[in-house]
Design a protein around this motif. Structure first.
Motif: not given
Length: 142
Positions: A93-113
């Motif tokens: 779960x921790x890994x999955x959330x971190x991957x989602x944070x990284x993905x949102x950051x790479x797409x400049x989606x600050x709301x999701x991040x």
């Protein structure tokens, strides 16, 4: 139908379609549930419990928060279907959330991040304690 309390900010993300999962300590939540947000928190009994007559006329599903709150306190609710992902443990779960944070950051989606960081911050105490956590895929029904 089982009712689950949820924070307002997480509830809003589900309603907007950004959050399609729920992380809980209870492994027996699979199926249809109602997510509820309380309008206010009371240190004493809420206005819905002012009189004995009113309290006696309530049905079981109106009384929720340690017997101290009723429908009067609920700000919003949403019917959802939860499906347990049996492969997910606290580490994944921790890994999955971190991957989602990284993905949102790479797409400049600050709301999701921002949302994922809030979720991770909220869960940090559970990760430290080593509590079991369960990942549910979430589908909005109503």
């Amino acid at each position: 139908m089982k009712q689950l309390k949820i924070r307002w900010d997480f509830f809003e993300q589900i309603k907007k379609g950004f959050k399609n999962f729920e992380i809980r300590k209870d492994k027996y939540l699979e199926g249809e549930v109602e997510l509820i947000v309380f309008e206010r928190k009371f240190k004493t009994k809420c206005e819905g419990y002012q009189t004995k007559t009113m309290r006696d006329s309530m049905t079981d599903n109106q009384c929720f928060y340690n017997g101290n709150c009723c429908d009067y306190c609920i700000q919003d609710k949403l019917k959802v279907k939860l499906t347990l992902d049996k492969e997910m443990n606290a580490f994944k779960i921790g890994q999955n959330l971190q991957k989602r944070i990284d993905y949102a950051e790479s797409n400049n989606n600050l709301l999701l991040m921002s949302m994922y960081i809030k979720i991770l911050d909220f869960l940090n105490e559970y990760f430290k304690q080593g509590d079991e956590l369960y990942w549910y895929d979430l589908e909005v029904l109503e």
